[in-house]
Write a protein that holds these residues in place. Structure first.
Motif, PDB file in Angstrom:
ATOM      1  N   UNK A 113       0.837  -1.206   0.000  1.00 38.80           N
ATOM      2  CA  UNK A 113       0.000   0.000   0.000  1.00 38.80           C
ATOM      3  C   UNK A 113       0.866   1.249   0.000  1.00 38.80           C
ATOM      4  N   UNK A 114       0.469   2.235  -0.799  1.00 38.85           N
ATOM      5  CA  UNK A 114       1.137   3.528  -0.837  1.00 38.85           C
ATOM      6  C   UNK A 114       0.132   4.634  -0.564  1.00 38.85           C
ATOM      7  N   UNK A 115       0.651   5.839  -0.338  1.00 37.37           N
ATOM      8  CA  UNK A 115      -0.243   6.970  -0.095  1.00 37.37           C
ATOM      9  C   UNK A 115      -0.695   7.002   1.350  1.00 37.37           C
ATOM     10  N   UNK A 116      -1.998   7.195   1.556  1.00 37.14           N
ATOM     11  CA  UNK A 116      -2.525   7.404   2.900  1.00 37.14           C
ATOM     12  C   UNK A 116      -2.732   6.094   3.667  1.00 37.14           C
ATOM     13  N   UNK A 117      -1.635   5.336   3.805  1.00 34.72           N
ATOM     14  CA  UNK A 117      -1.685   4.147   4.637  1.00 34.72           C
ATOM     15  C   UNK A 117      -1.740   4.545   6.097  1.00 34.72           C
TER      16      UNK A 117
END
Length: 371
Positions: free
Chosen positions: A209-213
């Motif tokens: 997962x990338x971004x707003x994990x």
């Protein structure tokens, strides 16, 4: 430190079984095992999310480990985790079901003992003790199976961060309240890790997962499984694979400074890293740090000033919010209120831990800069 790494294109069980077996053989895990052992598998089940999202450990990886252990004569295998919400039977049964763990009852036991006990810390720790879930305390052998993700507060969620799940339920916000700053919070995570001491850590990065994990990000497939006994150094290595600077991730930097992580000793074993790796998107909560461009005291002075004007705060998006109350439940400061079936977020008292964003099932919480 032997760092196992294997390419696995998807979660087809036979492919995962083969890669996991190689990891466990690389790490010579069979030498540790005795038939009467209590083995606990600690996954990342942060909240009830289906396997179609890369927020939680995939059950295929857990099954592969359990099958290998059973082949070695281990029958007492328990999956134990405290998710981000309450820690009691009905809540966790739903988490097990939605995350696909209920399907593993043929190869392991899903923990149904929701007690916990205080464990004293070694001398010199800032935390004198931690309340830890009972299965972890009673385990003879612990296997940490985490999901590779970016994280809104810590920057990275892998082996170290996953061990926060040994703290029961809503006691996690209490620790956020005690240690609101990133440096202190990261140190607290390292203290937990040094108490739990998992014997093996496997990182599920087949789909990361990338971004707003750790829950609101998007898929970044790597097609990889990592494995190592030294999870501190493995987290350092995983950050480099994500194209993140490990020394800018507080808990990893602290692990290096304390001599827990030893990146100079990494010895890769298995498959080569794919050549087409791309940088992971960072969370919206992570501000640009311009202080590194300025020399000495000027950089520190700017960082102190910028920390105030660039600070991030959670902001509810009313059109998405249904007033479920998960954000209020997880708030360490207990400042979020539900009014007219919508969450209300005051800025005063907010420590910007983003537990609310982490636990929102509808991605109704975004990031707002002070400036």
């Amino acid at each position: 430190m032997i760092q196992s790494i294997y390419q696995v294109s998807d979660y087809q069980q036979e492919k995962v079984n083969a890669a996991v077996a190689k990891i466990l053989e690389d790490q010579e895990i069979a030498k540790d095992l005795k038939p009467e052992m209590k083995v606990v598998i600690k996954p990342n089940l942060i909240m009830a999310k289906p396997t179609t999202t890369p927020a939680t450990t995939h059950p295929a990886v857990v099954r592969a480990v359990a099958l290998w252990l059973r082949e070695k004569g281990i029958t007492n295998i328990t999956l134990a985790e405290s998710s981000g919400g309450p820690y009691f039977a009905e809540y966790m049964k739903n988490v097990y079901k939605v995350c696909g763990m209920s399907e593993l009852s043929d190869v392991l036991t899903l923990n149904m003992d929701f007690s916990s006990n205080p464990v004293p810390s070694p001398q010199g720790f800032k935390n004198h003790s931690f309340n830890i879930i009972t299965p972890i305390i009673e385990a003879d052998y612990i296997i940490d199976i985490c999901k590779l993700k970016t994280h809104g507060m810590t920057g990275l969620s892998a082996g170290i961060k996953n061990l926060f799940g040994v703290i029961p339920g809503l006691e996690k916000p209490q620790l956020h309240y005690m240690w609101p700053g990133l440096e202190d919070f990261s140190n607290m995570l390292l203290e937990i890790a040094q108490i739990v001491k998992p014997n093996l850590t496997i990182i599920d990065a087949i789909d990361a997962m990338e971004g707003n994990g750790p829950t609101g990000g998007t898929s970044h497939p790597l097609g990889l499984l990592f494995g190592a006994r030294d999870f501190y150094t493995q987290d350092y290595f995983a950050a480099t694979v994500m194209k993140l600077d490990p020394m800018k991730i507080a808990m990893v930097r602290q692990a290096v400074e304390k001599g827990l992580a030893k990146p100079e000793e990494i010895e890769l074993k298995g498959d080569p890293l794919p050549e087409n790796l791309t940088p992971f998107k960072i969370p919206d909560t992570m501000s640009l740090d311009f202080s590194s461009m300025l020399p000495g005291p000027l950089g520190k002075l700017f960082a102190k000033f910028a920390g105030k004007i660039l600070k991030s705060y959670p902001k509810v998006e009313p059109e998405k919010c249904v007033g479920c109350g998960k954000c209020a439940e997880s708030c360490p400061q207990q400042i979020i209120k539900i009014k007219n079936k919508k969450a209300v977020f005051p800025k005063k008292g907010c420590i910007s831990c983003f537990c609310c964003q982490e636990m929102c099932p509808l991605k109704a919480i975004s990031v707002k800069k002070a400036l």
